[in-house]
Design an enzyme around this catalytic site. Structure first.
Site, short mmCIF file in Angstrom:
data_model
loop_
_atom_site.label_atom_id
_atom_site.label_comp_id
_atom_site.label_asym_id
_atom_site.label_seq_id
_atom_site.Cartn_x
_atom_site.Cartn_y
_atom_site.Cartn_z
N TYR A 162 0.90 -1.12 0.13
CA TYR A 162 0.11 -0.14 0.07
C TYR A 162 0.87 1.44 0.15
O TYR A 162 0.49 2.25 -0.59
CB TYR A 162 -0.97 -0.09 1.14
CG TYR A 162 -1.67 1.17 1.42
CD1 TYR A 162 -2.72 1.70 0.41
CD2 TYR A 162 -1.51 1.98 2.51
CE1 TYR A 162 -3.10 2.88 0.45
CE2 TYR A 162 -2.15 3.26 2.59
CZ TYR A 162 -3.07 3.70 1.67
OH TYR A 162 -3.93 4.86 2.00
N ARG A 169 1.14 6.80 -6.52
CA ARG A 169 -0.07 7.66 -6.90
C ARG A 169 0.44 9.13 -6.85
O ARG A 169 0.31 10.07 -7.53
CB ARG A 169 -1.02 7.37 -5.92
CG ARG A 169 -2.17 8.30 -6.03
CD ARG A 169 -3.57 7.74 -5.05
NE ARG A 169 -3.22 7.52 -3.76
CZ ARG A 169 -3.90 7.09 -3.03
NH1 ARG A 169 -5.32 7.00 -3.46
NH2 ARG A 169 -3.89 6.81 -1.73
N TYR A 223 -0.89 13.14 6.44
CA TYR A 223 -0.84 12.04 7.66
C TYR A 223 1.07 12.25 7.66
O TYR A 223 1.61 12.57 6.93
CB TYR A 223 -0.87 10.78 7.10
CG TYR A 223 -2.22 10.05 7.12
CD1 TYR A 223 -3.11 10.71 7.85
CD2 TYR A 223 -2.53 8.99 6.39
CE1 TYR A 223 -4.48 10.18 7.95
CE2 TYR A 223 -3.95 8.52 6.36
CZ TYR A 223 -4.83 9.01 7.15
OH TYR A 223 -6.19 8.50 7.29
N ARG A 236 -11.58 13.61 2.09
CA ARG A 236 -12.46 12.85 2.79
C ARG A 236 -13.94 12.47 2.24
O ARG A 236 -14.42 11.49 2.32
CB ARG A 236 -12.73 13.28 4.29
CG ARG A 236 -11.33 13.24 5.10
CD ARG A 236 -10.80 11.90 5.28
NE ARG A 236 -9.75 11.86 6.05
CZ ARG A 236 -8.88 10.73 6.43
NH1 ARG A 236 -9.42 9.74 5.89
NH2 ARG A 236 -7.85 11.07 7.04
N GLU A 343 -13.95 -0.99 6.84
CA GLU A 343 -14.13 0.50 6.31
C GLU A 343 -15.24 0.57 5.35
O GLU A 343 -15.92 -0.44 5.15
CB GLU A 343 -12.74 0.60 5.24
CG GLU A 343 -12.85 1.68 4.58
CD GLU A 343 -11.46 1.93 3.71
OE1 GLU A 343 -10.37 1.59 4.09
OE2 GLU A 343 -11.43 2.38 2.54
C1 3EB Z 1 -7.74 6.20 6.16
O1 3EB Z 1 -8.67 6.94 6.31
C2 3EB Z 1 -8.28 4.68 5.71
O2 3EB Z 1 -5.39 5.44 0.05
O3 3EB Z 1 -6.95 6.06 -1.43
C3 3EB Z 1 -9.19 5.38 3.01
C4 3EB Z 1 -9.74 5.89 1.63
C5 3EB Z 1 -8.24 4.80 3.20
C6 3EB Z 1 -8.74 6.04 0.86
C7 3EB Z 1 -6.55 5.82 -0.25
C8 3EB Z 1 -7.04 4.86 2.00
C9 3EB Z 1 -7.63 5.58 0.86
O4 3EB Z 1 -6.68 6.41 5.90
C10 3EB Z 1 -7.50 4.18 4.38
#
Ligand code: 3EB
Length: 348
Positions: A162, A169, A223, A236, A343
């Site tokens: 990932y 990406r 992050y 989000r 999720e």
């Molecule tokens: C998170 O909130 C959970 O890498 O495109 C959620 C939605 C998550 C999209 C992405 C990852 C992705 O980090 C994981």
């Protein structure tokens, strides 16, 4: 599992998501098919005799009915749709003046390179192909993208797959001159079974969407580095087509507060926390549109469960929190942090 047709009026009468069985699809009349942008199956692409329509699958096994599909339709009267495919032929797409749906299934061709290099190259090439198409058709705004890769928590060359995906990406967004924070698409990234191809599908628009962040969560593109050298690129949630009522795309949402996973090992608490996060996003969307337009009841949900044995607990928890959602599909998928058990994504 509800196998009858349902649709989230994506509010607008412009874009609609319907979940139907492939049997129901087979009996739809020609005029209905004329309004279809794309069809997404779950464990495999549904067998459809619709040459001009992109048909794909997330490759994630269904934990409920086995022949359900997502159908994305443009329902504004007089809309004309056209179809195309990328020069490389892997990306198929269909578009109206306002919207474009595209899908791609691609394999990691090992060759002489390392697994990590292969994954990086495959991902970057896939995104480059997508951006090339969007530049060509003029649907410049990627609004929602779904990414499924096999062994998402597996390791390659000392790092999680990932995280390699995130690096590729981010590189692709940068090289194409696109923003890597702020106006980035809503997204999901999940794991498909070992041996699956990479599957990516998306919606893009000519007009700009509005991106929504969650006040309870650190933006993913911010992050800290302990979650990977390159941050995930996604918003989000994303609001599109506001003048017509607006479709809300809620990204894959999990039990994360700030940037930390909470309730590790407790699938019920994770499910509850995820719904608190989604509720916070709906409140944020309502604040932005200036009226109470979005509620949990109006959502079509897709729930990804890591361990199939957790399904009853997740179902029970959601049935306590949501009286009558527009629809729920349960799928088995690995989630992109090893400590996340569930999720949820949504369209409203
Ligand atoms: C998170 O909130 C959970 O890498 O495109 C959620 C939605 C998550 C999209 C992405 C990852 C992705 O980090 C994981």
């Amino acid at each position: 599992m509800n196998t009858t047709a349902y649709s989230t009026a994506a509010g607008t009468g412009i874009l609609e998501l319907e979940v139907q069985s492939s049997l129901q699809l087979a009996s739809q009349p020609a005029f209905w098919w004329q309004s279809v942008l794309g069809v997404v199956g779950f464990e495999a692409p549904p067998p459809l005799a619709q040459a001009r329509i992109p048909v794909t699958a997330s490759m994630t096994p269904s934990l409920g009915a086995h022949d359900l599909c997502e159908v994305w339709r443009v329902t504004a009267p007089g809309t004309h749709l056209s179809s195309g495919e990328s020069a490389q032929g892997r990306l198929r797409y269909r578009w109206s003046k306002d919207l474009l749906f595209g899908s791609m299934i691609t394999t990691e061709q090992a060759g002489a390179r390392s697994e990590a290099e292969t994954l990086l190259q495959t991902t970057e090439a896939a995104y480059r192909e997508i951006f090339d198409v969007l530049n060509k058709t003029g649907h410049g705004h990627l609004i929602r993208i779904w990414n499924y890769l096999p062994r998402i928590n597996g390791h390659a060359c000392g790092d999680e797959r990932y995280r390699h995906f995130n690096s590729a990406r981010q590189t692709a967004f940068r090289k194409s001159g696109r923003a890597t924070m702020g106006t980035v698409p809503a997204a999901s990234a999940l794991g498909s079974p070992d041996g699956s191809p990479i599957s990516i599908y998306f919606l893009a628009a000519r007009g700009a969407p509005r991106m929504i962040e969650n006040p309870r969560q650190t933006s993913a593109y911010h992050y800290p580095r302990k979650f990977g050298r390159h941050s995930p690129i996604f918003s989000r949630a994303c609001l599109w087509g506001e003048t017509g009522g607006g479709t809300l795309f809620v990204s894959g949402t999990a039990s994360i507060v700030g940037h930390e996973t909470i309730h590790p090992g407790d699938v019920v608490a994770q499910t509850r926390e995820t719904m608190v996060n989604i509720t916070a996003l709906l409140a944020e969307a309502n604040r932005i549109v200036g009226e109470p337009r979005y509620s949990p009841q109006g959502l079509t949900l897709k729930v990804y469960v890591r361990n199939p044995s957790d399904l009853p607990a997740v179902e029970t928890t959601l049935s306590q929190l949501l009286c009558r959602p527009a629809g729920i599909v349960y799928l088995q998928a690995d989630i992109c942090r090893e400590d996340l058990l569930v999720e949820i994504e949504a369209v409203g």
